[in-house]
Design an enzyme around this catalytic site. Structure first.
Site, PDB file in Angstrom:
ATOM      1  N   CYS A  29      45.684  50.669 -44.815  1.00  0.00           N
ATOM      2  CA  CYS A  29      46.121  50.338 -46.169  1.00  0.00           C
ATOM      3  C   CYS A  29      45.760  51.453 -47.147  1.00  0.00           C
ATOM      4  CB  CYS A  29      45.481  49.025 -46.619  1.00  0.00           C
ATOM      5  SG  CYS A  29      45.955  48.514 -48.281  1.00  0.00           S
ATOM      6  N   PHE A  76      33.085  15.971 -44.363  1.00  0.00           N
ATOM      7  CA  PHE A  76      33.661  17.072 -45.144  1.00  0.00           C
ATOM      8  C   PHE A  76      35.080  17.317 -44.623  1.00  0.00           C
ATOM      9  CE2 PHE A  76      29.085  17.717 -44.652  1.00  0.00           C
ATOM     10  CZ  PHE A  76      28.657  17.753 -45.969  1.00  0.00           C
ATOM     11  N   CYS A 123      31.571  28.368 -42.175  1.00  0.00           N
ATOM     12  CA  CYS A 123      32.030  29.682 -42.632  1.00  0.00           C
ATOM     13  C   CYS A 123      30.852  30.549 -43.050  1.00  0.00           C
ATOM     14  CB  CYS A 123      33.008  29.519 -43.800  1.00  0.00           C
ATOM     15  SG  CYS A 123      32.298  28.698 -45.239  1.00  0.00           S
TER      16      CYS A 123
END
Length: 417
Positions: free
Chosen positions: A63, A280, A374
């Site tokens: 990129c 959750f 996460c």
């Protein structure tokens, strides 16, 4: 500021190279282990001025917005495009291994489930209206400078190909020159644009957004701070054949492949469990898949998310019974006495983890627990609570869905010994 020559010893948890120097470690972005660099140093932060020895693991970033020479500045969306796949994958898996090791845990850790370019269906941009036009992109690392992007190798083509249209909508809603956040989710029925932090949106902006959307195709919804401004068609996502209409600005896994990999691991771990609690639960990423083979009690604190889950369950044939409960599991976790009725529990908390809930799980004696996380650090803490109570970690699988970043997911399967 001083200038000195350093040799990079390792990668830190944030993806920066770390050199050991008198006075402590120095963090040097865009470097790799084994490289020798001349840096301009301010306290414990170094900026590369030149490189005399490059790592054989260094590759050309894909990129133009990446790195210290990136177009319009250094885009803060990625940190590791300059690392080879092998080094990058080892780094990601190592984040999980090292976090567990810090708590004395040494379970089997599977190879990383890798992410690929173009998979991101959910991307969070920063935007700001200027005299020259609408800036839409990512903040430069450590600053409020927005690097405007015209392409993004991590994002899906469905998002990248609509960047100019997204700019038009952002320009229509902007009320000042203050920066705001825009999360774009690609759904089966079009893009879902969720703005956050746009202040004092009035009739003029609402009319401008409406006119803009009516002139475009493929925009399903526009919202600001959870309030729907226009919704030509309900955004729709698919959880293994179950149609779900996610709430405006609601949480969704960033990539479909990572979501499916996590779901496969969860379902495999549950085996023949007949009653499962999904804590959750969000809008039903796991619960609605589990309901294909077991009764599910889904618990979630966000009212709109649990309503979306409940609506999907009620309007899908072939599912086992699904009950939905709105409950703040941080303030009021399910107690051990409530958990005892389940054969298995799945929990997927935010980054802070589920410390109090894990303490109740530890006392419950539930046969199988699947932890989805996460954040390797909070996962390690939660697993240490469970292992201290007699649970054995069967396997941990790291999963990448935030390509070229220092964020990694993990699924851990535990069983009561």
């Amino acid at each position: 500021m001083t200038t000195e020559t350093l040799t990079i010893a390792r990668l830190g948890s944030g993806g920066d190279g770390i050199a050991e120097a008198p006075g402590g470690p120095v963090y040097v972005p865009f470097t790799l282990p084994g490289e020798t660099v001349a840096v301009a140093r301010v306290k414990n932060h170094g900026t590369v001025m030149s490189m005399s020895v490059a790592s054989p693991e260094r590759v050309e970033p894909p990129c133009a917005h990446f790195g210290p020479d990136g177009r319009n500045g250094t885009c803060g969306g990625c940190t590791l495009q300059h690392a080879s796949d092998a080094l990058y994958h080892d780094f990601k898996r190592g984040l999980v291994v090292n976090a567990l090791k810090s708590k004395g845990l040494t379970p089997d850790v599977a190879p990383l489930v890798i992410a690929r370019p173009g998979e991101r269906r959910r991307v969070a941009f920063t935007a700001r209206k200027t005299e020259k036009g609408m800036l839409l992109g990512f903040n430069q690392a450590g600053s409020h400078h927005i690097v405007s992007v015209d392409h993004c190798p991590i994002a899906s083509d469905g998002i990248v190909s609509r960047l100019e249209d997204i700019r038009r909508v952002a320009s229509a809603i902007a009320t000042s020159s203050e920066a705001f956040r825009l999360t774009v989710l690609e759904t089966a029925t079009g893009l879902d644009l969720a703005f956050e932090g746009v202040k004092k949106v009035g009739d003029r902006e609402r009319q401008a957004v409406t006119a803009c959307i009516l002139s475009l195709r493929g925009i399903a919804r526009v919202s600001n701070d959870g309030e729907i401004l226009i919704e030509p068609v309900k955004p729709e996502i698919d959880f293994a054949g179950v149609r779900v209409f996610p709430p405006a600005g609601g949480f969704t896994q960033a990539t479909k492949p990572a979501e499916e990999a996590m779901a496969d691991l969860v379902l495999d771990a549950l085996g023949k469990a007949r009653r499962v609690a999904d804590l959750f639960a969000g809008s039903g990423t796991f619960a609605l898949r589990i309901a294909r083979k077991a009764k599910v009690h889904a618990v979630e604190g966000d009212e709109k998310a649990i309503k979306a889950l409940d609506h999907a369950a009620r309007n899908t044939q072939g599912l086992k019974p699904v009950t939905a409960e709105r409950r703040d599991l941080f303030r009021r976790p399910l107690m051990a006495s409530e958990l005892k009725v389940y054969d298995a529990v799945v929990f997927d908390p935010p980054r802070a983890g589920a410390e109090d809930q894990c303490k109740e799980l530890a006392r419950s004696g539930v046969k199988t627990i699947v932890a989805v996380s996460c954040n390797p650090v909070s996962l390690a803490r939660d697993l240490s609570i469970l292992t201290a109570a007699g649970y054995r970690i069967r396997l941990v699988t790291p999963i990448d869905q935030f390509l070229w970043s220092a964020h990694v997911e993990a699924v851990a399967v535990l069983e009561k010994v």
